[in-house]
Structure formats: C-alpha cells, structure tokens
Design a protein around this motif. Structure first.
Motif, PDB file in Angstrom:
ATOM      1  N   SER A  36       0.838  -1.194   0.000  1.00 13.08           N
ATOM      2  CA  SER A  36       0.000   0.000   0.000  1.00 13.08           C
ATOM      3  C   SER A  36       0.880   1.253   0.000  1.00 13.08           C
ATOM      4  N   GLY A  37       0.250   2.407  -0.210  1.00 19.06           N
ATOM      5  CA  GLY A  37       0.999   3.655  -0.270  1.00 19.06           C
ATOM      6  C   GLY A  37       1.480   4.116   1.096  1.00 19.06           C
ATOM      7  N   GLY A  38       2.607   4.843   1.102  1.00 17.83           N
ATOM      8  CA  GLY A  38       3.099   5.455   2.328  1.00 17.83           C
ATOM      9  C   GLY A  38       3.802   4.530   3.291  1.00 17.83           C
ATOM     10  N   VAL A  39       4.296   3.374   2.817  1.00 13.53           N
ATOM     11  CA  VAL A  39       4.968   2.434   3.715  1.00 13.53           C
ATOM     12  C   VAL A  39       6.466   2.337   3.439  1.00 13.53           C
ATOM     13  N   GLU A 268       1.380  -1.368  11.126  1.00 16.57           N
ATOM     14  CA  GLU A 268       0.079  -0.771  11.400  1.00 16.57           C
ATOM     15  C   GLU A 268      -1.005  -1.691  10.870  1.00 16.57           C
ATOM     16  N   ARG A 269      -2.169  -1.631  11.480  1.00 21.05           N
ATOM     17  CA  ARG A 269      -3.224  -2.591  11.161  1.00 21.05           C
ATOM     18  C   ARG A 269      -3.619  -2.555   9.689  1.00 21.05           C
ATOM     19  N   ASP A 270      -3.895  -1.367   9.150  1.00 25.51           N
ATOM     20  CA  ASP A 270      -4.351  -1.276   7.763  1.00 25.51           C
ATOM     21  C   ASP A 270      -3.275  -1.733   6.782  1.00 25.51           C
ATOM     22  N   ALA A 271      -2.026  -1.310   7.024  1.00 25.17           N
ATOM     23  CA  ALA A 271      -0.933  -1.671   6.116  1.00 25.17           C
ATOM     24  C   ALA A 271      -0.697  -3.178   6.106  1.00 25.17           C
ATOM     25  N   LEU A 272      -0.755  -3.812   7.277  1.00 31.38           N
ATOM     26  CA  LEU A 272      -0.523  -5.257   7.335  1.00 31.38           C
ATOM     27  C   LEU A 272      -1.733  -6.038   6.841  1.00 31.38           C
ATOM     28  N   ARG A 273      -2.922  -5.469   6.974  1.00 26.61           N
ATOM     29  CA  ARG A 273      -4.091  -6.125   6.386  1.00 26.61           C
ATOM     30  C   ARG A 273      -3.948  -6.146   4.863  1.00 26.61           C
ATOM     31  N   GLU A 274      -3.504  -5.013   4.298  1.00 26.87           N
ATOM     32  CA  GLU A 274      -3.268  -4.950   2.859  1.00 26.87           C
ATOM     33  C   GLU A 274      -2.154  -5.917   2.467  1.00 26.87           C
ATOM     34  N   ALA A 275      -1.115  -5.994   3.287  1.00 37.86           N
ATOM     35  CA  ALA A 275      -0.005  -6.907   2.997  1.00 37.86           C
ATOM     36  C   ALA A 275      -0.474  -8.361   3.000  1.00 37.86           C
ATOM     37  N   ALA A 276      -1.312  -8.716   3.967  1.00 35.02           N
ATOM     38  CA  ALA A 276      -1.828 -10.085   4.032  1.00 35.02           C
ATOM     39  C   ALA A 276      -2.659 -10.422   2.799  1.00 35.02           C
ATOM     40  N   TYR A 277      -3.458  -9.457   2.367  1.00 36.39           N
ATOM     41  CA  TYR A 277      -4.275  -9.654   1.168  1.00 36.39           C
ATOM     42  C   TYR A 277      -3.390  -9.855  -0.053  1.00 36.39           C
ATOM     43  N   VAL A 293       8.836  -7.033   4.049  1.00 34.73           N
ATOM     44  CA  VAL A 293       9.702  -6.010   4.637  1.00 34.73           C
ATOM     45  C   VAL A 293       8.823  -5.124   5.512  1.00 34.73           C
ATOM     46  N   LEU A 294       9.132  -5.095   6.795  1.00 34.86           N
ATOM     47  CA  LEU A 294       8.352  -4.311   7.753  1.00 34.86           C
ATOM     48  C   LEU A 294       9.160  -3.075   8.118  1.00 34.86           C
ATOM     49  N   ASN A 295       8.736  -1.938   7.584  1.00 30.78           N
ATOM     50  CA  ASN A 295       9.459  -0.685   7.794  1.00 30.78           C
ATOM     51  C   ASN A 295       8.945   0.073   9.017  1.00 30.78           C
ATOM     52  N   ARG A 296       9.769   1.022   9.470  1.00 28.86           N
ATOM     53  CA  ARG A 296       9.399   1.977  10.527  1.00 28.86           C
ATOM     54  C   ARG A 296       8.988   1.287  11.822  1.00 28.86           C
ATOM     55  N   HIS A 394       0.209 -16.077   8.457  1.00 30.24           N
ATOM     56  CA  HIS A 394       1.106 -16.444   7.348  1.00 30.24           C
ATOM     57  C   HIS A 394       2.483 -16.825   7.904  1.00 30.24           C
ATOM     58  N   PRO A 395       2.569 -17.933   8.613  1.00 28.54           N
ATOM     59  CA  PRO A 395       3.867 -18.333   9.198  1.00 28.54           C
ATOM     60  C   PRO A 395       4.909 -18.676   8.146  1.00 28.54           C
ATOM     61  N   GLU A 396       4.465 -18.919   6.918  1.00 27.71           N
ATOM     62  CA  GLU A 396       5.409 -19.280   5.859  1.00 27.71           C
ATOM     63  C   GLU A 396       6.153 -18.076   5.300  1.00 27.71           C
ATOM     64  N   VAL A 397       5.714 -16.861   5.635  1.00 27.47           N
ATOM     65  CA  VAL A 397       6.308 -15.648   5.065  1.00 27.47           C
ATOM     66  C   VAL A 397       7.465 -15.176   5.941  1.00 27.47           C
ATOM     67  N   ALA A 398       8.655 -15.095   5.364  1.00 29.54           N
ATOM     68  CA  ALA A 398       9.820 -14.580   6.087  1.00 29.54           C
ATOM     69  C   ALA A 398       9.710 -13.059   6.210  1.00 29.54           C
ATOM     70  N   VAL A 399      10.230 -12.530   7.322  1.00 28.21           N
ATOM     71  CA  VAL A 399      10.061 -11.108   7.635  1.00 28.21           C
ATOM     72  C   VAL A 399      11.415 -10.455   7.887  1.00 28.21           C
ATOM     73  N   ALA A 400      11.615  -9.284   7.267  1.00 26.65           N
ATOM     74  CA  ALA A 400      12.770  -8.434   7.572  1.00 26.65           C
ATOM     75  C   ALA A 400      12.237  -7.131   8.156  1.00 26.65           C
ATOM     76  N   GLU A 401      12.814  -6.709   9.283  1.00 29.91           N
ATOM     77  CA  GLU A 401      12.337  -5.501   9.955  1.00 29.91           C
ATOM     78  C   GLU A 401      13.381  -4.398   9.884  1.00 29.91           C
ATOM     79  N   VAL A 402      12.896  -3.175   9.656  1.00 30.33           N
ATOM     80  CA  VAL A 402      13.773  -2.006   9.577  1.00 30.33           C
ATOM     81  C   VAL A 402      13.292  -0.991  10.606  1.00 30.33           C
ATOM     82  N   ALA A 403      14.206  -0.542  11.446  1.00 32.52           N
ATOM     83  CA  ALA A 403      13.845   0.385  12.507  1.00 32.52           C
ATOM     84  C   ALA A 403      13.410   1.735  11.947  1.00 32.52           C
ATOM     85  N   ALA A 404      12.501   2.385  12.662  1.00 32.73           N
ATOM     86  CA  ALA A 404      12.091   3.742  12.301  1.00 32.73           C
ATOM     87  C   ALA A 404      13.278   4.681  12.451  1.00 32.73           C
ATOM     88  N   LEU A 405      13.460   5.555  11.470  1.00 31.63           N
ATOM     89  CA  LEU A 405      14.570   6.501  11.488  1.00 31.63           C
ATOM     90  C   LEU A 405      14.074   7.878  11.906  1.00 31.63           C
TER      91      LEU A 405
END
Length: 435
Positions: A36-39, A268-277, A293-296, A394-405
C-alpha cells in the motif's frame, strides 16, 4: 547470549528474511517491491538496488515516486524515463535509476508497433492523449510495460521495481489485464470493424450497421469525442493485439523463478491487512514471494523495563517529589520566621504559584522520562501484536524488519544504512511472551 542471538530468539516463531542471498543470486533478475501507499516502498527499492550494486551487480531501479528527494539522495538532479547512472556507488557494480513517465512509455509502445504515419495520427489523437494520461490502471500497466522493455534489453542483470501506490493491492496485478481487456473489448472491436473489413464492404457495414449506434453514442459522448474514438481505434487497429499479448507475457515474467516479490508494509493494522491480502493474491497467482519487509519499526534500548513498571516507578517518584516539595516549603516557613521573608518575593521565584522553584526536580525529570519510556513500550506492544497477527496467519512468510529513522533519507549513506538494516536479519520487535 549475544544481542543478535537474543533478538533472533525473540522472533523464533517467525521466519527471518535474509535478503543478501536473494540479491546475490545471479538467477534473480527482477525484484518487485509492492504494498500500500506510504509504507516506504520507494526507499526500500532504492536501498536494495544500491546494496545489490555494491555487491557487484549491474542494477536499474524503476521508481514511480515523483518526489525529488529520492533523486537527490542518489545524487541526480532529476529522474525521467531514461535510466541514469548513479555516482558514488562503492564496489564493482553499477546502479542506474529512472522514474516512470507514463505517457512517454505509452508513446514508445505506439512508435514501436506502428509505422511513422500511423504513429503520428495516434499520438496526435485527442482520445489517445486522454487515454494515455489518465485511464484507470494506465500507470500500473505502463510500469509493467517498462519492466518488459528493460528486461528485453538485457542490459542489467537485476531490475528493482517500485510499484505504483494503489488504494488496493489488486490494482497492480489487475491493471495489465484490465487495460488489455478494454483495448480488446467488444466496443473497441465493434468500432474497429469497418477498418478491418475495408473497402466497400467496410463502408456498407459502417453506413448500415453503425448508423444507429454512432447516433446514440454521439448523443451520449458528443459527436467530436466519438469521431476521435473512431479515428483512434482505426489507427490503433494494428497494435491492439499486442496489448493483450504483452500483458500475458508480463504475467509470465512475473511468475518466473527469476522474479522475487517483496511485500512492503509498516507495523500498522491497515498496512498489514493490505499486505496479508497481497500475500494471498500472489500465492493464488503463483507469483514467487521472497518475504515481507516491515518498515518503521520502533525499538527500545531498555525493552526489559515494561510500561507497567515504568509507570509504577514514575508514580513512586511523584510521591518522593511531593514529599521533597513539602519539606522545602517547611524550610521556607522556618526561614521566614527567622526574618528571611524576602525569599518569598525573590526574583528566582515566579511569585504566582508559590511553588518553591520553577525548575523541575531530579525526581520529576526521572518520572517524566519513565512516562516517555512507558509510551514507547506501549507503542512497541501495539506494533508487536499487529505483526504477530500477520505472522500467525502467514507463518510461511519470512520477515525483515527495519527500525524507524528520525528523519528522511537524503543521500547514498542513508540508503546504504537502510540496505544494511534490511540484510541484517535482525528483528526489531520482540516476540510476544506467554507470561
């Protein structure tokens, strides 16, 4: 246990995405950043492109973001429809960047599939100009057209795509087929039928079969618009089949093993709901997903101090501060009784509240910091629960996290830092505990 090992243990229930093997693999030719936009898709795409280039690959980043800050972070005055090499890249690789020019890409398609006279007629047609600039899904379709063009040139061994911001993840996947269906649709085919029949048969069909329909459409759309449409579709007749063919070819390219999709989101709830979809849609379309990729993502250097304990400690310090203030007030009364009443009206006091001092005490400062820490831990807890809901689904999806800057990325060093964080394989959020 080392800090890295501890962080890895805390996210043991979710697969950690290691991006360096994806970027280093010569079989990986396309990386698509979507969401989604803004992520942070554009920054993520640029950071991945820079990291791949500095690890020896020849990379082009195709971005949709018109903001100048990304071009400036790469040391380029402006980006356009032509790939431009980025200076300052370390290592043996190369990084090129470009920004999609939707209309120019559409023009290039026309110029490539029509003779000069026909191309000139199409490009000057008012209906074409409106279609190429604003038809729903055109931007998404043209992004994929440009991807196909770049891949066909075989000049770069890795293409990183920043997909257009969409209200729905489905827009990106559906737009090529939607535009192809429009251009191959029943109305368009009917309008082009006279041109296809040609000669006297075509004119007879036009005069007899089209008169009622064109009269009705003329009333609805306006005579000039209808004429523009008919002129356009007649000139485009030789290129219509190509849109559907290229849309199908693009889909196959996106489904190929050499493509890797990265879904980008924020905790955030909306962004991850869109990601799951999007994850579910990619799976349904058999498109290769590398991970999320989980930003911020927010973190804390004192995560062992919970919000509850921090608030309780702040309240205790408030009591200490109150007692200290009472003791100081008692001392002031004693001083006044000893003939030091001038202290009450001293310039060092505000004279309005009667408080002993306008400066906060050490306990008050400490209590304030503890409350700030509690707010941060509550934010971490919300992000953690949101992320854990996604990984549970979605336990099959690997996740990379990036700290908020603390600020925006404005140079290659900032992109390089994000690339390192993306490839570090270290989660920023702790795992939910059962206690």
């Amino acid at each position: 246990m080392s800090p890295d090992a501890e962080r890895q243990h805390r996210l043991s229930h979710a697969r950690v995405l290691d991006l360096d093997p994806v970027l280093d693999d010569p079989a990986t030719r396309i990386v698509v950043c979507c969401g989604s936009g803004g992520v942070g898709k554009t920054t993520t795409a640029a950071a991945l492109g820079l990291r791949a280039a500095e690890r020896g690959r020849k990379v082009v980043v195709l971005t949709i973001d018109p903001a100048r800050r990304l071009a400036q972070s790469m040391g380029i005055d402006s980006l356009d429809n032509t790939p431009r090499r980025v200076k300052g890249v370390e290592g043996d690789g190369e990084l090129h960047a470009m920004m999609l020019d939707m209309k120019r890409t559409f023009d290039e398609i026309v110029e490539a599939h029509a003779d000069p006279a026909r191309a000139s007629a199409i490009l000057g047609n008012p209906f074409y100009q409106s279609l190429s600039a604003g038809f729903a899904g055109t931007q998404e379709y043209m992004a994929m057209e440009k991807l196909g063009q770049l891949r066909a040139r075989d000049e770069w061994d890795l293409i990183v795509v920043d997909t257009p911001p969409s209200r729905s993840a489905l827009d990106f996947l559906d737009a090529p087929k939607r535009l192809g269906s429009f251009l191959d649709g029943r109305l368009i085919r009917l309008l082009t039928a006279p041109a296809k029949l040609g000669g006297r048969a075509g004119m007879k069909f036009l005069n007899v079969g089209m008169s009622m329909m064109t009269g009705t459409l003329g009333k609805l759309l306006g005579g000039q618009l209808l004429k523009d449409v008919q002129t356009f579709v007649s000139a485009m007749d030789t290129t219509f089949g190509g849109f559907r063919t290229r849309a199908d070819a693009t889909y196959k390219l996106l489904q190929a093993p050499g493509t890797a999709f990265l879904v980008v989101a924020a905790p955030e709830r909306d962004a991850l709901r869109e990601a799951a979809y999007f994850v579910e849609r990619l799976a349904a379309e058999d498109m290769p997903l590398a991970g999320l990729v989980l930003n911020r993502v927010h973190g804390s250097g004192a995560a062992r101090l919970s919000a509850e304990r921090a608030l309780a400690a702040a309240e205790d310090l408030d009591l200490v501060g109150d007692r200290a203030a009472e003791n100081l007030e008692e001392a002031r009364i004693v001083d006044q009784e000893d003939g030091k009443a001038g202290v009450r009206n001293s310039p060092d006091t505000d004279g309005s509240s009667g408080s002993p001092t306008s400066d906060p005490t050490v306990p008050q400062l400490t209590a304030g910091l503890l409350r700030l820490h509690a707010e941060r831990m509550q934010l971490l807890s919300r992000e953690q629960r949101t992320r854990d809901r996604f990984t549970a689904l979605h336990p099959e999806v690997a996740v990379a996290e990036v700290a908020a800057l603390p600020g925006d990325v404005h140079d290659l060093a900032g992109l390089r830092d994000i690339g390192a964080r993306l490839a570090a394989g270290r989660p920023e959020l702790p795992e939910t505990t059962d206690d």
